[in-house]
Design a protein around this motif. Structure first.
Motif, PDB file in Angstrom:
ATOM      1  N   SER A 111      -4.599  -9.301  46.906  1.00 28.98           N
ATOM      2  CA  SER A 111      -5.057  -8.000  46.737  1.00 28.98           C
ATOM      3  C   SER A 111      -4.214  -7.200  45.823  1.00 28.98           C
ATOM      4  N   PRO A 112      -5.010  -6.174  45.005  1.00 25.33           N
ATOM      5  CA  PRO A 112      -6.312  -5.879  45.026  1.00 25.33           C
ATOM      6  C   PRO A 112      -7.303  -6.699  43.886  1.00 25.33           C
ATOM      7  N   PRO A 113      -8.552  -6.819  44.090  1.00 24.31           N
ATOM      8  CA  PRO A 113      -9.092  -7.805  43.296  1.00 24.31           C
ATOM      9  C   PRO A 113      -9.118  -7.384  41.702  1.00 24.31           C
ATOM     10  N   LEU A 114      -8.816  -8.377  40.906  1.00 23.92           N
ATOM     11  CA  LEU A 114      -8.578  -8.112  39.542  1.00 23.92           C
ATOM     12  C   LEU A 114      -9.780  -8.615  38.568  1.00 23.92           C
ATOM     13  N   ARG A 115     -10.038  -8.063  37.332  1.00 22.96           N
ATOM     14  CA  ARG A 115     -10.621  -8.522  36.232  1.00 22.96           C
ATOM     15  C   ARG A 115      -9.896  -8.675  35.255  1.00 22.96           C
ATOM     16  N   ILE A 116      -9.499 -10.032  35.083  1.00 26.92           N
ATOM     17  CA  ILE A 116      -8.543 -10.002  33.798  1.00 26.92           C
ATOM     18  C   ILE A 116      -9.188 -10.331  32.534  1.00 26.92           C
ATOM     19  N   VAL A 117      -8.784  -9.769  31.429  1.00 29.04           N
ATOM     20  CA  VAL A 117      -9.295  -9.695  30.060  1.00 29.04           C
ATOM     21  C   VAL A 117      -7.881 -10.309  29.332  1.00 29.04           C
ATOM     22  N   ARG A 118      -8.315 -11.136  28.272  1.00 28.77           N
ATOM     23  CA  ARG A 118      -7.264 -11.760  27.533  1.00 28.77           C
ATOM     24  C   ARG A 118      -7.452 -10.893  26.128  1.00 28.77           C
ATOM     25  N   PHE A 119      -6.219 -10.426  25.868  1.00 28.89           N
ATOM     26  CA  PHE A 119      -6.422  -9.906  24.374  1.00 28.89           C
ATOM     27  C   PHE A 119      -5.008 -10.509  23.568  1.00 28.89           C
ATOM     28  N   SER A 120      -5.237 -10.544  22.025  1.00 28.92           N
ATOM     29  CA  SER A 120      -4.282 -11.113  21.486  1.00 28.92           C
ATOM     30  C   SER A 120      -3.802 -10.006  20.314  1.00 28.92           C
ATOM     31  N   GLY A 121      -2.571 -10.431  19.923  1.00 24.82           N
ATOM     32  CA  GLY A 121      -1.981  -9.821  18.554  1.00 24.82           C
ATOM     33  C   GLY A 121      -1.915  -8.247  18.822  1.00 24.82           C
TER      34      GLY A 121
ATOM     35  N   LYS B 151     -10.240   0.247  14.095  1.00 18.72           N
ATOM     36  CA  LYS B 151      -9.614  -0.562  13.071  1.00 18.72           C
ATOM     37  C   LYS B 151      -8.738  -1.891  13.620  1.00 18.72           C
ATOM     38  N   VAL B 152      -7.932  -1.417  14.609  1.00 13.79           N
ATOM     39  CA  VAL B 152      -7.137  -2.523  15.126  1.00 13.79           C
ATOM     40  C   VAL B 152      -7.983  -3.502  15.911  1.00 13.79           C
ATOM     41  N   CYS B 153      -9.081  -2.849  16.512  1.00 16.01           N
ATOM     42  CA  CYS B 153      -9.864  -3.714  17.425  1.00 16.01           C
ATOM     43  C   CYS B 153     -11.059  -4.433  16.602  1.00 16.01           C
ATOM     44  N   ARG B 154     -10.841  -4.012  15.297  1.00 20.30           N
ATOM     45  CA  ARG B 154     -12.001  -4.668  14.523  1.00 20.30           C
ATOM     46  C   ARG B 154     -13.675  -4.008  14.824  1.00 20.30           C
ATOM     47  N   MET B 155     -13.492  -2.957  15.071  1.00 22.43           N
ATOM     48  CA  MET B 155     -14.759  -2.191  15.693  1.00 22.43           C
ATOM     49  C   MET B 155     -15.306  -1.209  14.888  1.00 22.43           C
ATOM     50  N   SER B 156     -14.646  -1.199  13.586  1.00 22.54           N
ATOM     51  CA  SER B 156     -14.860   0.375  12.765  1.00 22.54           C
ATOM     52  C   SER B 156     -16.467   0.157  12.413  1.00 22.54           C
ATOM     53  N   LYS B 157     -17.041  -0.857  12.000  1.00 23.74           N
ATOM     54  CA  LYS B 157     -18.535  -1.055  11.654  1.00 23.74           C
ATOM     55  C   LYS B 157     -19.390  -0.662  12.637  1.00 23.74           C
ATOM     56  N   VAL B 158     -18.938  -1.219  13.809  1.00 27.36           N
ATOM     57  CA  VAL B 158     -19.875  -0.848  14.990  1.00 27.36           C
ATOM     58  C   VAL B 158     -19.910   0.359  15.427  1.00 27.36           C
ATOM     59  N   MET B 159     -18.418   0.980  15.564  1.00 30.84           N
ATOM     60  CA  MET B 159     -18.281   2.229  16.220  1.00 30.84           C
ATOM     61  C   MET B 159     -18.840   3.531  15.005  1.00 30.84           C
ATOM     62  N   ARG B 160     -18.848   3.299  13.604  1.00 32.65           N
ATOM     63  CA  ARG B 160     -19.018   4.252  12.798  1.00 32.65           C
ATOM     64  C   ARG B 160     -20.188   5.195  12.953  1.00 32.65           C
ATOM     65  N   PRO B 161     -21.247   4.513  13.201  1.00 29.44           N
ATOM     66  CA  PRO B 161     -22.564   5.399  13.433  1.00 29.44           C
ATOM     67  C   PRO B 161     -22.520   6.420  14.562  1.00 29.44           C
TER      68      PRO B 161
ATOM     69  N   ALA C 250      -5.315  -6.348  30.957  1.00 26.80           N
ATOM     70  CA  ALA C 250      -5.130  -7.021  29.991  1.00 26.80           C
ATOM     71  C   ALA C 250      -4.209  -7.943  30.376  1.00 26.80           C
ATOM     72  N   ILE C 251      -3.966  -9.270  30.010  1.00 24.63           N
ATOM     73  CA  ILE C 251      -2.799 -10.054  29.529  1.00 24.63           C
ATOM     74  C   ILE C 251      -2.933 -10.759  28.108  1.00 24.63           C
ATOM     75  N   GLY C 252      -1.907 -11.428  27.928  1.00 25.34           N
ATOM     76  CA  GLY C 252      -1.991 -12.097  26.507  1.00 25.34           C
ATOM     77  C   GLY C 252      -2.723 -13.493  26.640  1.00 25.34           C
ATOM     78  N   GLU C 253      -3.201 -13.720  25.389  1.00 23.41           N
ATOM     79  CA  GLU C 253      -4.108 -14.894  25.271  1.00 23.41           C
ATOM     80  C   GLU C 253      -3.502 -16.178  25.811  1.00 23.41           C
ATOM     81  N   LYS C 254      -2.124 -16.512  25.898  1.00 23.83           N
ATOM     82  CA  LYS C 254      -1.425 -17.583  26.570  1.00 23.83           C
ATOM     83  C   LYS C 254      -0.899 -17.389  27.831  1.00 23.83           C
ATOM     84  N   SER C 255      -0.867 -16.260  28.361  1.00 18.95           N
ATOM     85  CA  SER C 255      -0.167 -15.608  29.448  1.00 18.95           C
ATOM     86  C   SER C 255      -0.822 -16.617  30.700  1.00 18.95           C
TER      87      SER C 255
END
Length: 200
Positions: free
Chosen positions: A110-120, A184-194, A98-103
């Motif tokens: 090497s090694p092969p990477l899978r980059i995901v952008r997170f923010s806040g 809650k931080v990831c705004r996933m509470s509704k999805v994860m609750r069940p 994970a890297i910042g949104e504007k990084s």
């Protein structure tokens, strides 16, 4: 090459499995010696500016250590974080980082990477530090990793996220409250609750 310098460099490799020229320079040794040891066949150069011992015994998380040595501000996430926390039997081919949104997008061979952008808060919350092969590793905590897996369920699969949630609770890597806070931080509470209610 001066035998004393060679011994010092090899001793540094025993402490840290991955070194860059600047690591030697901090110790008062010219980084040029890494090239010389590479030419002698003592060192391997898996990526530009990164050296490892040819006969070294890398850990199962060697690629993670290698990635973090080159991108110290990145944070190990998702499938690679699950692997670090022993929450999956899968061993991802790429290192998930994970890297910042504007990084700036890292460019390494090497090694092969899978980059995901997170923010806040999603970028800064739940970061834990540890050491692998003498390299400082930043990764997300088990609770935050589970929440991230639900957030990125379309990329990694809902089954992986559910398995991570179950394993996290069964192995007591995090409490239900910690996972709920991360949700809650990831705004996933509704999805994860069940799913959380079903494993209680």
């Amino acid at each position: 090459m001066d035998q004393t310098k060679k011994d010092r460099i090899l001793s540094m490799f025993r402490e840290s499995g991955v070194l860059r020229p600047r690591d030697l320079e901090r110790a008062g040794i010219s980084g040029v010696y890494l090239n010389k040891l590479h030419a002698e066949g003592i060192l391997d150069r898996p990526s530009r500016g990164i050296y490892t011992l040819v006969d070294g015994e890398p850990s199962e998380n060697h690629s993670i250590a290698q990635a973090c040595k080159q991108i110290p501000r990145g944070t190990i996430c998702l499938l690679s974080a699950l692997r670090l926390h022993d929450l999956t039997t899968q061993s991802p081919f790429e290192v998930w980082l994970a890297i910042g949104e504007k990084s700036r997008l890292p460019k390494i061979d090497s090694p092969p990477l899978r980059i995901v952008r997170f923010s806040g808060d999603a970028l800064s919350y739940g970061v834990v530090e540890q050491e692998i092969e003498g390299v400082a590793i930043r990764s997300y905590s088990p609770a935050k990793t589970v929440a991230d897996c639900f957030k990125y369920r379309n990329k990694i699969g809902l089954d992986v996220a559910i398995e991570a949630l179950r394993d996290c609770l069964t192995q007591r890597k995090a409490t239900m409250d910690e996972i709920w806070e991360a949700a809650k931080v990831c705004r996933m509470s509704k999805v994860m609750r069940p799913y959380m209610e079903s494993v209680m």
